[in-house]
Design a protein around this motif. Structure first.
Motif, PDB file in Angstrom:
ATOM      1  N   PHE A 133       0.696  -1.047  -0.150  1.00  0.00           N
ATOM      2  CA  PHE A 133       0.040  -0.038  -0.031  1.00  0.00           C
ATOM      3  C   PHE A 133       0.894   1.190   0.046  1.00  0.00           C
ATOM      4  CE2 PHE A 133      -2.485   3.131   2.137  1.00  0.00           C
ATOM      5  CZ  PHE A 133      -3.632   3.151   1.109  1.00  0.00           C
ATOM      6  N   LYS A 134       1.925   1.391   0.844  1.00  0.00           N
ATOM      7  CA  LYS A 134       2.840   2.291   0.926  1.00  0.00           C
ATOM      8  C   LYS A 134       3.477   2.528  -0.539  1.00  0.00           C
ATOM      9  CE  LYS A 134       3.744   1.989   5.671  1.00  0.00           C
ATOM     10  NZ  LYS A 134       4.663   1.889   6.910  1.00  0.00           N
ATOM     11  N   GLU A 135       4.146   1.588  -0.941  1.00  0.00           N
ATOM     12  CA  GLU A 135       4.859   1.603  -2.309  1.00  0.00           C
ATOM     13  C   GLU A 135       3.839   2.257  -3.531  1.00  0.00           C
ATOM     14  OE1 GLU A 135       6.369  -2.013  -3.484  1.00  0.00           O
ATOM     15  OE2 GLU A 135       7.726  -1.981  -1.713  1.00  0.00           O
ATOM     16  N   MET A 136       2.477   1.717  -3.621  1.00  0.00           N
ATOM     17  CA  MET A 136       1.661   2.078  -4.489  1.00  0.00           C
ATOM     18  C   MET A 136       1.107   3.723  -4.331  1.00  0.00           C
ATOM     19  SD  MET A 136      -0.144   1.866  -7.168  1.00  0.00           S
ATOM     20  CE  MET A 136       0.271   0.085  -7.541  1.00  0.00           C
ATOM     21  N   LEU A 137       1.081   4.102  -2.879  1.00  0.00           N
ATOM     22  CA  LEU A 137       0.450   5.313  -2.458  1.00  0.00           C
ATOM     23  C   LEU A 137       1.506   6.379  -3.079  1.00  0.00           C
ATOM     24  CD1 LEU A 137      -1.365   7.211  -1.334  1.00  0.00           C
ATOM     25  CD2 LEU A 137      -0.320   6.767   0.923  1.00  0.00           C
ATOM     26  N   GLU A 138       2.980   5.962  -2.763  1.00  0.00           N
ATOM     27  CA  GLU A 138       4.166   7.011  -3.094  1.00  0.00           C
ATOM     28  C   GLU A 138       4.157   7.052  -4.579  1.00  0.00           C
ATOM     29  OE1 GLU A 138       8.871   6.973  -2.432  1.00  0.00           O
ATOM     30  OE2 GLU A 138       7.892   5.396  -1.663  1.00  0.00           O
ATOM     31  N   GLN A 139       3.741   6.368  -5.279  1.00  0.00           N
ATOM     32  CA  GLN A 139       3.868   6.331  -6.961  1.00  0.00           C
ATOM     33  C   GLN A 139       2.709   7.215  -7.381  1.00  0.00           C
ATOM     34  OE1 GLN A 139       3.881   2.490  -8.735  1.00  0.00           O
ATOM     35  NE2 GLN A 139       5.515   1.707  -7.838  1.00  0.00           N
ATOM     36  N   LYS A 140       1.559   7.095  -6.543  1.00  0.00           N
ATOM     37  CA  LYS A 140       0.554   7.962  -7.099  1.00  0.00           C
ATOM     38  C   LYS A 140       0.798   9.431  -6.602  1.00  0.00           C
ATOM     39  CE  LYS A 140      -2.970   4.911  -8.531  1.00  0.00           C
ATOM     40  NZ  LYS A 140      -3.327   5.242  -9.713  1.00  0.00           N
ATOM     41  N   GLU A 141       1.667   9.521  -5.329  1.00  0.00           N
ATOM     42  CA  GLU A 141       1.621  10.954  -5.083  1.00  0.00           C
ATOM     43  C   GLU A 141       2.757  11.691  -6.090  1.00  0.00           C
ATOM     44  OE1 GLU A 141       3.227  10.561  -1.130  1.00  0.00           O
ATOM     45  OE2 GLU A 141       1.153  10.617  -0.054  1.00  0.00           O
ATOM     46  N   LYS A 142       3.739  10.730  -6.509  1.00  0.00           N
ATOM     47  CA  LYS A 142       4.793  11.285  -7.375  1.00  0.00           C
ATOM     48  C   LYS A 142       3.960  11.741  -8.745  1.00  0.00           C
ATOM     49  CE  LYS A 142       8.883   9.157  -5.757  1.00  0.00           C
ATOM     50  NZ  LYS A 142       9.712   7.751  -6.146  1.00  0.00           N
ATOM     51  N   GLU A 143       3.020  10.820  -9.051  1.00  0.00           N
ATOM     52  CA  GLU A 143       2.473  11.009 -10.566  1.00  0.00           C
ATOM     53  C   GLU A 143       1.557  12.378 -10.226  1.00  0.00           C
ATOM     54  OE1 GLU A 143      -0.569   8.986 -13.388  1.00  0.00           O
ATOM     55  OE2 GLU A 143       0.015   7.828 -11.763  1.00  0.00           O
ATOM     56  N   ASP A 144       0.934  12.593  -9.047  1.00  0.00           N
ATOM     57  CA  ASP A 144       0.079  13.650  -8.776  1.00  0.00           C
ATOM     58  C   ASP A 144       0.820  14.904  -8.693  1.00  0.00           C
ATOM     59  OD1 ASP A 144      -2.824  14.683  -8.115  1.00  0.00           O
ATOM     60  OD2 ASP A 144      -1.519  15.376  -6.204  1.00  0.00           O
ATOM     61  N   LYS A 145       2.037  14.865  -8.209  1.00  0.00           N
ATOM     62  CA  LYS A 145       2.781  16.146  -8.279  1.00  0.00           C
ATOM     63  C   LYS A 145       3.336  16.460  -9.537  1.00  0.00           C
ATOM     64  CE  LYS A 145       4.748  15.465  -3.368  1.00  0.00           C
ATOM     65  NZ  LYS A 145       6.132  15.135  -2.621  1.00  0.00           N
ATOM     66  N   ARG A 146       3.588  15.360 -10.379  1.00  0.00           N
ATOM     67  CA  ARG A 146       4.076  15.581 -11.944  1.00  0.00           C
ATOM     68  C   ARG A 146       2.871  16.338 -12.531  1.00  0.00           C
ATOM     69  NH1 ARG A 146       3.348  13.428 -16.334  1.00  0.00           N
ATOM     70  NH2 ARG A 146       2.023  11.592 -15.259  1.00  0.00           N
ATOM     71  N   LYS A 147       1.845  15.973 -12.080  1.00  0.00           N
ATOM     72  CA  LYS A 147       0.423  16.555 -12.969  1.00  0.00           C
ATOM     73  C   LYS A 147       0.183  17.990 -12.389  1.00  0.00           C
ATOM     74  CE  LYS A 147      -2.143  12.241 -13.914  1.00  0.00           C
ATOM     75  NZ  LYS A 147      -3.329  11.495 -13.436  1.00  0.00           N
ATOM     76  N   GLN A 148       0.482  18.275 -11.148  1.00  0.00           N
ATOM     77  CA  GLN A 148       0.406  19.737 -10.541  1.00  0.00           C
ATOM     78  C   GLN A 148       1.325  20.595 -11.316  1.00  0.00           C
ATOM     79  OE1 GLN A 148       0.095  19.911  -6.479  1.00  0.00           O
ATOM     80  NE2 GLN A 148      -1.379  17.990  -6.229  1.00  0.00           N
ATOM     81  N   LYS A 149       2.650  19.925 -11.240  1.00  0.00           N
ATOM     82  CA  LYS A 149       3.643  20.928 -11.685  1.00  0.00           C
ATOM     83  C   LYS A 149       3.341  21.156 -13.333  1.00  0.00           C
ATOM     84  CE  LYS A 149       8.709  20.963 -12.028  1.00  0.00           C
ATOM     85  NZ  LYS A 149      10.093  20.164 -11.888  1.00  0.00           N
ATOM     86  N   GLU A 150       2.840  20.097 -14.193  1.00  0.00           N
ATOM     87  CA  GLU A 150       2.548  20.779 -15.542  1.00  0.00           C
ATOM     88  C   GLU A 150       1.636  21.402 -15.603  1.00  0.00           C
ATOM     89  OE1 GLU A 150       3.154  20.000 -19.480  1.00  0.00           O
ATOM     90  OE2 GLU A 150       4.442  19.160 -17.974  1.00  0.00           O
ATOM     91  N   ALA A 151       0.649  21.200 -14.521  1.00  0.00           N
ATOM     92  CA  ALA A 151      -0.686  22.307 -14.879  1.00  0.00           C
ATOM     93  C   ALA A 151      -0.111  23.727 -14.372  1.00  0.00           C
ATOM     94  CB  ALA A 151      -1.737  21.838 -13.917  1.00  0.00           C
ATOM     95  N   LYS A 152       0.700  23.822 -13.509  1.00  0.00           N
ATOM     96  CA  LYS A 152       1.296  25.345 -13.151  1.00  0.00           C
ATOM     97  C   LYS A 152       1.946  25.635 -14.323  1.00  0.00           C
ATOM     98  CE  LYS A 152       1.393  24.518  -8.095  1.00  0.00           C
ATOM     99  NZ  LYS A 152       2.336  24.416  -6.949  1.00  0.00           N
ATOM    100  N   ARG A 153       2.909  24.946 -15.081  1.00  0.00           N
ATOM    101  CA  ARG A 153       3.547  25.338 -16.059  1.00  0.00           C
ATOM    102  C   ARG A 153       2.506  26.168 -17.339  1.00  0.00           C
ATOM    103  NH1 ARG A 153       5.108  23.649 -20.778  1.00  0.00           N
ATOM    104  NH2 ARG A 153       4.127  21.334 -20.498  1.00  0.00           N
ATOM    105  N   LYS A 154       1.705  25.217 -17.616  1.00  0.00           N
ATOM    106  CA  LYS A 154       0.718  25.636 -18.578  1.00  0.00           C
ATOM    107  C   LYS A 154      -0.107  26.866 -18.340  1.00  0.00           C
ATOM    108  CE  LYS A 154      -0.492  21.032 -20.272  1.00  0.00           C
ATOM    109  NZ  LYS A 154      -1.454  19.935 -20.588  1.00  0.00           N
ATOM    110  N   VAL A 155      -0.303  27.055 -16.976  1.00  0.00           N
ATOM    111  CA  VAL A 155      -1.080  28.515 -16.569  1.00  0.00           C
ATOM    112  C   VAL A 155      -0.050  29.606 -16.625  1.00  0.00           C
ATOM    113  CG1 VAL A 155      -1.766  29.596 -14.594  1.00  0.00           C
ATOM    114  CG2 VAL A 155      -2.801  27.155 -14.834  1.00  0.00           C
ATOM    115  N   LYS A 156       1.418  29.201 -16.256  1.00  0.00           N
ATOM    116  CA  LYS A 156       2.479  30.208 -16.357  1.00  0.00           C
ATOM    117  C   LYS A 156       2.440  30.572 -17.807  1.00  0.00           C
ATOM    118  CE  LYS A 156       7.275  31.254 -15.145  1.00  0.00           C
ATOM    119  NZ  LYS A 156       8.327  31.060 -14.269  1.00  0.00           N
ATOM    120  N   GLU A 157       2.540  29.525 -18.491  1.00  0.00           N
ATOM    121  CA  GLU A 157       2.610  29.724 -20.203  1.00  0.00           C
ATOM    122  C   GLU A 157       1.569  30.580 -20.838  1.00  0.00           C
ATOM    123  OE1 GLU A 157       3.269  25.967 -21.831  1.00  0.00           O
ATOM    124  OE2 GLU A 157       5.490  25.901 -21.429  1.00  0.00           O
ATOM    125  N   GLU A 158       0.478  30.267 -20.534  1.00  0.00           N
ATOM    126  CA  GLU A 158      -0.771  31.185 -20.797  1.00  0.00           C
ATOM    127  C   GLU A 158      -0.649  32.436 -20.310  1.00  0.00           C
ATOM    128  OE1 GLU A 158      -4.233  28.923 -19.363  1.00  0.00           O
ATOM    129  OE2 GLU A 158      -3.983  27.274 -20.874  1.00  0.00           O
TER     130      GLU A 158
END
Length: 231
Positions: free
Chosen positions: A195-220
């Motif tokens: 459970f811990k390993e899967m949760l860690e992967q999900k958190e990394k993926e979620d952070k990547r998505k948030q970072k990508e969303a912030k980058r898109k907002v900044k570019e816009e």
């Protein structure tokens, strides 16, 4: 008793005699009345000395010097300062000699090197500088008071943002936990290593998505700013 009666009778007779004699004296013409009048000169009961009475009556205490002190310049100047020309003192003595004035000027140049106009100008400059500092401090206080509401609004916005970010983080955490549970298809203990390993992967993926969303907002935002500048 008889003795006392005799005394009272004698006093009564003497009193009547004085009364009738005084009445007779008043009724007689002045030329027939002879009185022995003794003139008593007016007496001075103050007990003051002559020089002290003279000072009291604002006249010279002495007609001539009675002590070496009366011949000093200090005493002579005092006399002239109080009695003026009546003191019979030459006013020249009040100004001192040329040597004394020169010495006084030299001493003043050491103890008081600045002249009175210079001291007044220095005091004026100091007073103006002090008032300018007070005015500047009051202006700064007023500016801060004017910005107080703005600062309060910004602070409240920051607090609200942090509160919202904290609530969003909790919601993301709960969402990720729920996704992990759905991934396994059965209830898994949160302390399980899988459970811990899967949760860690999900958190990394979620952070990547948030970072990508912030980058898109900044570019816009940058594109919108460029378009606004070119137009």
């Amino acid at each position: 008793m008889n003795f006392h009666k005799l005394i009272r009778s004698a006093e009564s007779i003497i009193g009547r005699t004085r009364y009738y004699s005084s009445v007779a004296k008043e009724e007689l013409p002045a030329s027939f009345v002879v009185e022995d009048v003794e003139y008593v000169p007016e007496r001075d009961k103050s007990g003051l000395r002559r020089q002290h009475k003279n000072v009291l009556h604002e006249t010279l205490p002495y007609d001539e010097a009675h002590s070496w002190i009366h011949l000093t310049e200090k005493y002579q100047r005092t006399l002239y300062g109080r009695y003026g020309s009546k003191s019979n003192v030459n006013p020249k003595i009040c100004f001192g000699t040329l040597a004394e004035r020169t010495k006084a000027q030299e001493l003043q140049s050491i103890t008081q090197p600045e002249t009175l106009p210079e001291l007044l100008e220095k005091l004026r400059i100091k007073k103006e500088a002090k008032q300018a500092a007070i005015n500047e401090r009051e202006e700064n206080i007023q500016k801060k008071l004017d910005k107080l509401e703005q600062w309060k609004a910004e602070l409240n916005a920051k607090v609200e943002k942090r509160r919202a970010d904290a609530a969003a983080a909790i919601q993301r955490k709960e969402r990720l936990i729920e996704e992990v549970r759905r991934h396994f298809g059965f209830k898994v203990d949160v302390r399980d290593e899988r459970f811990k390993e899967m949760l860690e992967q999900k958190e990394k993926e979620d952070k990547r998505k948030q970072k990508e969303a912030k980058r898109k907002v900044k570019e816009e935002k940058m594109m919108a700013k460029l378009i606004q500048q070119t137009s």
